[in-house]
Write a protein that holds these residues in place. Sequence first.
Motif, PDB file in Angstrom:
ATOM      1  N   PRO A 206     -11.018   5.882  -2.287  1.00 56.41           N
ATOM      2  CA  PRO A 206     -10.394   4.556  -2.152  1.00 56.41           C
ATOM      3  C   PRO A 206      -9.134   4.468  -2.997  1.00 56.41           C
ATOM      4  N   LEU A 207      -8.109   3.860  -2.445  1.00 54.83           N
ATOM      5  CA  LEU A 207      -6.811   3.812  -3.119  1.00 54.83           C
ATOM      6  C   LEU A 207      -6.913   3.186  -4.503  1.00 54.83           C
ATOM      7  N   TYR A 208      -7.809   2.219  -4.654  1.00 56.06           N
ATOM      8  CA  TYR A 208      -7.906   1.533  -5.935  1.00 56.06           C
ATOM      9  C   TYR A 208      -8.507   2.418  -7.033  1.00 56.06           C
TER      10      TYR A 208
ATOM     11  N   LEU B 187      -8.206  -5.036  -6.270  1.00 59.98           N
ATOM     12  CA  LEU B 187      -8.319  -3.848  -7.118  1.00 59.98           C
ATOM     13  C   LEU B 187      -7.086  -2.952  -6.982  1.00 59.98           C
ATOM     14  N   GLU B 188      -6.534  -2.855  -5.780  1.00 61.71           N
ATOM     15  CA  GLU B 188      -5.298  -2.090  -5.598  1.00 61.71           C
ATOM     16  C   GLU B 188      -4.155  -2.751  -6.370  1.00 61.71           C
TER      17      GLU B 188
ATOM     18  N   LYS C  65     -11.390  13.076  -2.963  1.00 62.13           N
ATOM     19  CA  LYS C  65     -12.144  12.805  -1.748  1.00 62.13           C
ATOM     20  C   LYS C  65     -13.604  12.600  -2.089  1.00 62.13           C
ATOM     21  N   VAL C  66     -14.257  11.767  -1.290  1.00 58.92           N
ATOM     22  CA  VAL C  66     -15.700  11.606  -1.374  1.00 58.92           C
ATOM     23  C   VAL C  66     -16.250  11.820   0.020  1.00 58.92           C
ATOM     24  N   LYS C  67     -17.161  12.756   0.123  1.00 60.38           N
ATOM     25  CA  LYS C  67     -17.779  13.085   1.413  1.00 60.38           C
ATOM     26  C   LYS C  67     -16.723  13.419   2.468  1.00 60.38           C
ATOM     27  N   GLY C  68     -15.663  14.128   2.023  1.00 62.37           N
ATOM     28  CA  GLY C  68     -14.611  14.531   2.945  1.00 62.37           C
ATOM     29  C   GLY C  68     -13.637  13.430   3.287  1.00 62.37           C
TER      30      GLY C  68
ATOM     31  N   GLN D 255       0.823  -1.214   0.000  1.00 70.34           N
ATOM     32  CA  GLN D 255       0.000   0.000   0.000  1.00 70.34           C
ATOM     33  C   GLN D 255       0.853   1.259   0.000  1.00 70.34           C
ATOM     34  N   ARG D 256       1.868   1.290   0.875  1.00 72.39           N
ATOM     35  CA  ARG D 256       2.715   2.484   0.964  1.00 72.39           C
ATOM     36  C   ARG D 256       3.482   2.718  -0.347  1.00 72.39           C
ATOM     37  N   CYS D 257       3.970   1.626  -0.962  1.00 69.19           N
ATOM     38  CA  CYS D 257       4.688   1.777  -2.226  1.00 69.19           C
ATOM     39  C   CYS D 257       3.762   2.319  -3.308  1.00 69.19           C
ATOM     40  N   LEU D 258       2.524   1.830  -3.336  1.00 73.46           N
ATOM     41  CA  LEU D 258       1.567   2.315  -4.332  1.00 73.46           C
ATOM     42  C   LEU D 258       1.241   3.782  -4.100  1.00 73.46           C
ATOM     43  N   GLN D 259       1.037   4.157  -2.841  1.00 71.89           N
ATOM     44  CA  GLN D 259       0.729   5.548  -2.520  1.00 71.89           C
ATOM     45  C   GLN D 259       1.874   6.480  -2.894  1.00 71.89           C
ATOM     46  N   ASP D 260       3.112   5.975  -2.822  1.00 70.10           N
ATOM     47  CA  ASP D 260       4.284   6.806  -3.090  1.00 70.10           C
ATOM     48  C   ASP D 260       4.723   6.726  -4.543  1.00 70.10           C
ATOM     49  N   GLY D 261       3.973   5.986  -5.365  1.00 68.80           N
ATOM     50  CA  GLY D 261       4.314   5.901  -6.775  1.00 68.80           C
ATOM     51  C   GLY D 261       5.422   4.930  -7.100  1.00 68.80           C
ATOM     52  N   ARG D 262       5.803   4.061  -6.154  1.00 70.48           N
ATOM     53  CA  ARG D 262       6.836   3.044  -6.413  1.00 70.48           C
ATOM     54  C   ARG D 262       6.137   1.788  -6.940  1.00 70.48           C
ATOM     55  N   VAL D 263       5.680   1.879  -8.181  1.00 68.58           N
ATOM     56  CA  VAL D 263       4.752   0.864  -8.676  1.00 68.58           C
ATOM     57  C   VAL D 263       5.397  -0.506  -8.837  1.00 68.58           C
TER      58      VAL D 263
END
Length: 587
Positions: A553-555, A346-347, A546-549, A300-308
Amino acid sequence: GLPAALPTLPLELTVLYNSLLFTVGASDSVIEGEADEIRQGLLRVLEACGACGQGLSIEELWQKVLQEVTVEELQAPLHRLGALQAAWWLASGRLGSVAGLFQLLSTAEDTGRACCSKGQNELLSLLKAWRVPAEGASLALVQSTEDLKEILCTAAAFLQGLQELEARNFPTAVSLLQEAAGGFCSKKVLAQIYTCLGCCTQRMGKPQTALQHLKRALQVDFQCLPALSHVAAVYHELGEMDAELQALALLYEALEKNPPAAASSSPYFLIQTELLVHTPVLTSLLRHHHPSEVKYLLAQRCLQDGRVDDAVEHYLDFLALLQEGLQQQVPLDGSSALPRIPEVFLEAASALEQAGRHQDAITVCEEVISRTTDLIPRMLRVEERLEQPECPLPGAGLADGLLSQKESLCCLAWRTAGYLHQGWAWAKLGESKEAITQFSRCLNDLLRVRLCGPGIEPAENLLPEMEVLQKIRLLSLIGRGTQFLELGKHKEALLDFQYGLQISPGDPAAASYLVQALWKLDRKQEAAAHWQKLSQSSPGEEGQQKVKGRPLPLYLVSCLEHAMFPHSEPLASSIQDYLGTAAQDTS
């Protein structure tokens, strides 16, 4: 069965003290419940003195014994037994009973010393002021009362520190935990105390101090793995991704090795601090993560940081763990860091897609689609609610089907997101017709949802799941519209972008593509008007995620990036030239 006799009571109480210590030491488990043997011992003391204590609570029994029994030979054995009673009460969290007992055990001079310690903790002051009775050479003790007193002081400070931490009284918690760290305990417990100090200072907004405490915990006991997981959490808070990933990798490696518990280098005692301190908050802070949870966090952290590339590797490792009965190994009490399994798929598809492995992403999404097909009803009627509890109580909403409705909406979101990802994957492969098919399947599936509710504005009162579905609908319309543009079907593209703006008025991507479609249809005046309107607005990119603040979802984040309108200098120049020419003609 022998009647109680004063001459033999010191020996009898000492044997009782030793036997209770042996019982606790042999079980090597946390102390729970009441020590009935202590009650029987106190009743025999009263019997020998010609008094009766039947029907009294254990606190009342101690008060009666210590106030009425003045035989000098019984004072030391009673004090030892009192310290043992305090251990049972500390383990049960009855700190008030412990304080009351030591007020009775202390002399007037001891109590005065405790009262003079202004600003200090009352219980700790009483424990420290208590004078341990001298031990006779003729009666051997398996654990000295002095050692037991030190353990009681440490446990009392530790327990109260945890209570203050739970109550969010952080400065007091830090003071008590530091007191406990300077006490008498094994390296294992000392590492736990430093871990709690780290968590406390992190919540105080002092991440660097937290790191110092957590690193100290690992120096004391390198197998205190919860400290390592908290180190990763602090680095995440600081935004130091490299350090966080390094900590998570070390944690995963350590959990994979699954080493045996390190033996304590402290002297062995039958009653130890770890047998007295076992509260829910401590269990929560020291929860051991399953290796799969850490593997997911790495992905998850790698995906969030663009380290695909790294993210793909970790996600595929995690999906392989699913074949090993992962769901039976991860706690289901909500404490796990894992999301729902379809979301992980999905992620993983998102990571594969960003890494250019589009066919693999399509295959992973197909797994989600096939698994959720039979779980979604043909029609979903969703009643809008002004206020919807985020975490319904167990059993709440079962009668009117709210929980099953929520689950159905989740399944629909996963299935349509699968189609959405497949659409973008086919688009990246240059297969516009296949991409349009997948985007259309996504939109057709979303037609299953029907909103009902008199007089409620949908945009303001949709359930969070419905907000996600609305975002998927918007992204699918933009995706299909872009592929229509690729095929030169500008009218069909225009309709999709217009419908997208009805769903999400002012969406910058849909509005930009709308301008492009109008321009290609030679409706230049309309295109220029929309372009001017778009140029005057400055929507924040952050709000689009964002949805509703809540965070999107990451995916879905990669789909949002795919839908962003690419900067087109020729289109902007053409529109500006058109506007300039129109202005000259008007003048």
